[in-house]
Enzyme design. Sequence first.
Site, mmCIF file in Angstrom:
data_model
loop_
_atom_site.group_PDB
_atom_site.id
_atom_site.type_symbol
_atom_site.label_atom_id
_atom_site.label_comp_id
_atom_site.label_asym_id
_atom_site.label_seq_id
_atom_site.Cartn_x
_atom_site.Cartn_y
_atom_site.Cartn_z
ATOM 1 N N HIS A 1 -37.131 41.428 18.504
ATOM 2 C CA HIS A 1 -37.491 41.957 19.833
ATOM 3 C C HIS A 1 -38.999 42.116 19.994
ATOM 4 C CE1 HIS A 1 -37.637 45.447 17.222
ATOM 5 N NE2 HIS A 1 -38.335 46.101 18.142
ATOM 6 N N ASP B 1 -41.253 45.193 21.592
ATOM 7 C CA ASP B 1 -40.977 46.601 21.895
ATOM 8 C C ASP B 1 -40.972 46.826 23.413
ATOM 9 O OD1 ASP B 1 -40.837 47.396 19.214
ATOM 10 O OD2 ASP B 1 -43.011 47.704 19.099
ATOM 11 N N HIS C 1 -40.578 41.099 16.393
ATOM 12 C CA HIS C 1 -40.416 41.609 15.034
ATOM 13 C C HIS C 1 -38.982 42.090 14.842
ATOM 14 C CE1 HIS C 1 -41.587 45.032 17.510
ATOM 15 N NE2 HIS C 1 -40.963 45.819 16.650
ATOM 16 N N ARG D 1 -44.070 55.264 15.033
ATOM 17 C CA ARG D 1 -44.717 54.185 15.783
ATOM 18 C C ARG D 1 -45.460 54.740 16.991
ATOM 19 N NH1 ARG D 1 -40.659 50.281 18.259
ATOM 20 N NH2 ARG D 1 -41.285 51.097 20.282
HETATM 21 C C1 SIN Z 1 -39.702 48.611 15.295
HETATM 22 O O1 SIN Z 1 -40.798 49.015 15.646
HETATM 23 O O2 SIN Z 1 -38.992 47.993 16.072
HETATM 24 C C2 SIN Z 1 -39.198 48.897 13.888
HETATM 25 C C3 SIN Z 1 -39.907 48.107 12.873
HETATM 26 C C4 SIN Z 1 -39.609 48.592 11.485
HETATM 27 O O3 SIN Z 1 -39.091 49.684 11.295
HETATM 28 O O4 SIN Z 1 -39.934 47.855 10.565
#
Ligand code: SIN
Length: 303
Positions: free
Chosen positions: A127, A129, A277, A292
């Site tokens: 995806h 974000d 990612h 995050r």
């Molecule tokens: C994310 O920000 O979507 C999660 C990425 C992760 O936990 O590695």
Amino acid sequence: MSFYQDYNDKLAIEQWNTRARPEYKEIRVRPISPALGAEVGNIDLREDLSPVQIAEIRQAIEDNLVLVFRDQKIDAEAHKRFARHFGTLHRHLLAGSREFTERSEDPEILAWQTGRSSRYTAGEAWHNDVSCDANPIWASLLRVTRLPDSGGGDTAFANLHLAYEALSDPFKQFLDGLTAVHDGREGWTQGYGAQPAAGRAFPASEHPVVARHPYTGRKFLFVNSAFTTHIAQLTRAESDGILQFLHRHIEKHIAFQTRVRWLPDTLVFWDNWATQHRAVWDYYPFERWGERVSVYLGHGPEK
Ligand code: SIN
């Protein structure tokens, strides 16, 4: 006799690998794979950064799309201070919600704790974000604050410029000009079972299927399997078929990807428009915690 255009990915990779690379005076930038990702050294994110350091980081993210900063002993405040150099901090609708964690009530930090009792971990599908926002966030900066005892828990990234450039010319022309709907209900309600707060709705927005990066002018594919529900100009069957092809195209091309291995005190900063990612949940039943912070520029990628 004619042949399939299966060489396009090699031509795209050649163009990418032979692009002009910037030089850096203050930071050290060492690529971790040809497709995307670089480790950035000679910088301490606890200190005030100079305008040259900030400009060079911006240059490095334009060039590498994903930056990995090691040995950064920073807390949540320093994390946010660093992110603010690059834009306004985004407030995630699930930040502080029980869907992920009860740990952080800071609306500018999306925090999660994945462990034995988790039904899902954040971002386990490929995806961008929050692509359901009208102006999707430009970048995210993640710290993994607890690493799983088993090892693992990498984050995989894919370069969406390469994914676009590897398509044949007639297919690129077909996609150019189409728009797709990205819906928060798809990602968060279907994905996590999350519901919006009372009186609120998860956003849904329409974005170009092929977008242009405002910093580099380079085009990239902008659909993802977590949020994109359909392509607005096509029939349902056509849209399902094309989206399935595009998602698979991004996911299966390992040559367009890299994997970041987390070590203690690592911060990863990615361009959320030109990359997708995916969190790799291979450490069950051990714990992995993340925080995050995301940066919003007041506009999305261009048509
Ligand atoms: C994310 O920000 O979507 C999660 C990425 C992760 O936990 O590695």
